[in-house]
Design a protein around this motif. Sequence first.
Motif, PDB file in Angstrom:
ATOM      1  N   GLN A 177       1.870   4.645   1.450  1.00 34.58           N
ATOM      2  CA  GLN A 177       1.815   5.242   2.780  1.00 34.58           C
ATOM      3  C   GLN A 177       2.282   6.689   2.717  1.00 34.58           C
ATOM      4  O   GLN A 177       3.339   6.988   2.152  1.00 34.58           O
ATOM      5  CB  GLN A 177       2.692   4.463   3.772  1.00 34.58           C
ATOM      6  CG  GLN A 177       1.980   3.277   4.409  1.00 34.58           C
ATOM      7  CD  GLN A 177       2.676   2.828   5.673  1.00 34.58           C
ATOM      8  OE1 GLN A 177       3.795   2.344   5.630  1.00 34.58           O
ATOM      9  NE2 GLN A 177       2.000   2.976   6.803  1.00 34.58           N
ATOM     10  N   GLU A 232       0.825  -1.203   0.000  1.00 33.53           N
ATOM     11  CA  GLU A 232       0.000   0.000   0.000  1.00 33.53           C
ATOM     12  C   GLU A 232       0.862   1.256   0.000  1.00 33.53           C
ATOM     13  O   GLU A 232       1.952   1.271   0.571  1.00 33.53           O
ATOM     14  CB  GLU A 232      -0.908   0.011   1.242  1.00 33.53           C
ATOM     15  CG  GLU A 232      -1.911  -1.128   1.276  1.00 33.53           C
ATOM     16  CD  GLU A 232      -2.759  -1.098   2.535  1.00 33.53           C
ATOM     17  OE1 GLU A 232      -2.313  -0.486   3.527  1.00 33.53           O
ATOM     18  OE2 GLU A 232      -3.856  -1.671   2.514  1.00 33.53           O
ATOM     19  N   ASP A 267      -6.434   8.405   8.168  1.00 32.65           N
ATOM     20  CA  ASP A 267      -6.538   6.944   8.119  1.00 32.65           C
ATOM     21  C   ASP A 267      -6.667   6.447   6.682  1.00 32.65           C
ATOM     22  O   ASP A 267      -6.046   5.445   6.297  1.00 32.65           O
ATOM     23  CB  ASP A 267      -7.751   6.477   8.935  1.00 32.65           C
ATOM     24  CG  ASP A 267      -7.529   6.599  10.442  1.00 32.65           C
ATOM     25  OD1 ASP A 267      -6.355   6.606  10.861  1.00 32.65           O
ATOM     26  OD2 ASP A 267      -8.530   6.707  11.179  1.00 32.65           O
ATOM     27  N   ARG A 268      -7.475   7.149   5.870  1.00 28.74           N
ATOM     28  CA  ARG A 268      -7.649   6.741   4.469  1.00 28.74           C
ATOM     29  C   ARG A 268      -6.344   6.804   3.698  1.00 28.74           C
ATOM     30  O   ARG A 268      -6.117   6.027   2.769  1.00 28.74           O
ATOM     31  CB  ARG A 268      -8.710   7.618   3.781  1.00 28.74           C
ATOM     32  CG  ARG A 268     -10.137   7.333   4.205  1.00 28.74           C
ATOM     33  CD  ARG A 268     -11.131   7.920   3.207  1.00 28.74           C
ATOM     34  NE  ARG A 268     -10.980   9.358   3.052  1.00 28.74           N
ATOM     35  CZ  ARG A 268     -11.607  10.271   3.783  1.00 28.74           C
ATOM     36  NH1 ARG A 268     -12.425   9.876   4.775  1.00 28.74           N
ATOM     37  NH2 ARG A 268     -11.447  11.567   3.563  1.00 28.74           N
ATOM     38  N   GLN A 313       0.402   3.828  13.809  1.00 25.84           N
ATOM     39  CA  GLN A 313       0.381   2.370  13.955  1.00 25.84           C
ATOM     40  C   GLN A 313       0.186   1.960  15.416  1.00 25.84           C
ATOM     41  O   GLN A 313      -0.527   1.003  15.716  1.00 25.84           O
ATOM     42  CB  GLN A 313       1.676   1.764  13.405  1.00 25.84           C
ATOM     43  CG  GLN A 313       1.642   0.243  13.356  1.00 25.84           C
ATOM     44  CD  GLN A 313       2.838  -0.342  12.647  1.00 25.84           C
ATOM     45  OE1 GLN A 313       3.763   0.365  12.282  1.00 25.84           O
ATOM     46  NE2 GLN A 313       2.833  -1.641  12.431  1.00 25.84           N
ATOM     47  N   LYS A 373       1.615   7.391   8.284  1.00 24.60           N
ATOM     48  CA  LYS A 373       2.497   6.872   9.331  1.00 24.60           C
ATOM     49  C   LYS A 373       2.435   7.739  10.591  1.00 24.60           C
ATOM     50  O   LYS A 373       2.388   7.225  11.711  1.00 24.60           O
ATOM     51  CB  LYS A 373       3.942   6.822   8.814  1.00 24.60           C
ATOM     52  CG  LYS A 373       4.143   5.899   7.623  1.00 24.60           C
ATOM     53  CD  LYS A 373       5.562   6.003   7.079  1.00 24.60           C
ATOM     54  CE  LYS A 373       5.723   5.184   5.814  1.00 24.60           C
ATOM     55  NZ  LYS A 373       7.076   5.362   5.213  1.00 24.60           N
ATOM     56  N   ASN A 382      -3.529   6.098   4.882  1.00 24.48           N
ATOM     57  CA  ASN A 382      -2.577   5.140   5.447  1.00 24.48           C
ATOM     58  C   ASN A 382      -1.337   5.867   5.983  1.00 24.48           C
ATOM     59  O   ASN A 382      -0.193   5.499   5.705  1.00 24.48           O
ATOM     60  CB  ASN A 382      -2.186   4.109   4.383  1.00 24.48           C
ATOM     61  CG  ASN A 382      -1.551   2.873   4.978  1.00 24.48           C
ATOM     62  OD1 ASN A 382      -1.741   2.583   6.151  1.00 24.48           O
ATOM     63  ND2 ASN A 382      -0.788   2.158   4.172  1.00 24.48           N
TER      64      ASN A 382
END
Length: 419
Positions: free
Chosen positions: A325, A323, A372-373, A398, A377, A375
């Motif tokens: 990030q 994905e 959040d969408r 995370q 860090k 992704n």
Amino acid sequence: MSKNIHTKPPGIEDIFPDRIPLWNFILNCAKEVFKTYNFKELIIPVLEYTDVFIKGIGDDTDIVSKEMFSFEDRGGRNLCLRPEGTAGVVRAYVENGDYNRLSLSKFFYAGPMFRAEKPQKGRLRQFNQFGAETFGSNSPYYDSEIILMIDAITKRLGIATYNILINSIGCPDCRPAYIKELREYYKNNINELCEDCKKRVDRNPLRLLDCKNEKCGELKKHAPVISCFICGNCKDHHNAVKTSLDRNGVKYTEDPMLVRGLDYYTKTTFEFVSTDLGSQSAFAAGGRYDNLVETFGGKPTPAVGFAAGMERLMLLLEGRKMEHQLDVFIAYSGESAFSKALDILNTLRSRNISADIDPESGSLKSQFKKSDRENTKISIIIGEDELRENKVTIKKMQTGEQKKIEEKDIIDFISGSLN
């Protein structure tokens, strides 16, 4: 309004951001291996004169006779969207005198190719390949180097289940006797052939071995094999390639019927295949082509190369989660905080840290949803308390861990957290 503006042509794909991390992973793995083998990148045109492929691939091949996107331009020139890479690389090599005067040249390339085929899984009308070519040596070492290089790329990608098929299709000295025998065999069974193969019997009988028709496949099982006809020089070359592969622990299967679908090959041919791809099982293939440079008007120059299909490699790796990030998302509350957030955003980007912000979101909650969408860090949070204290809150997405730090320490803290 034409409905065609709402859809793409058949056999052509859009590649959206969710697939790009895997796409780049494949290309980057290939380029890393190319570098270790001292191959240098070459960018060749997508558009060539049609004769480049008629002369290079052979006018009896399916690619030239059925599959090329060729057209006449406004100047009356017959042009073509490239259906494969090798012929264009050879044209460029011959045309560029500075390179073909070198004793040895090693190139790699990547990009789209075009063939007017029936679209199916693993076979598109616009597809993408990367490949490599070595010019200037007869040594079987370079045949094995190409195969070893693809094997290294395949292993680096994490593909575990595959087989390497190899063969020698001889040279112009020994192949005519085999072709004569092959032609006789198929003439005796001509009523069992598909319509395309009936035409190939006289024009190009080697192509009969490459037919995917079921009835032709049955006939192929009993056809003469070229290993009974190749000369001593070709046999020695083939044995040397296999010895090198054995020495390097590379497993392979000899396939005496492997000829490939292009006319320019001599001696070594090979395919990397996987049963996970179904009928379109090859994901990389190539071989030696010692006479192609001369065909393009260059001096006699032996060469060997390969091409690999990006879409087929994507299919082999489609279960892998990769994905995009975002490094940092900045969430803020209020106009003053937004101004501060923009300053931090620009500073992060100037340091090659990927960062984003939503200038139109109202609540922190909606901004966290966007984080959040994406992704993300790390999230940077700037609210009233942070503004008053000249600090920001750092949240590691995370783990959920949060910490307030001084504004002046943002870059050092985030750089350390991302490494």
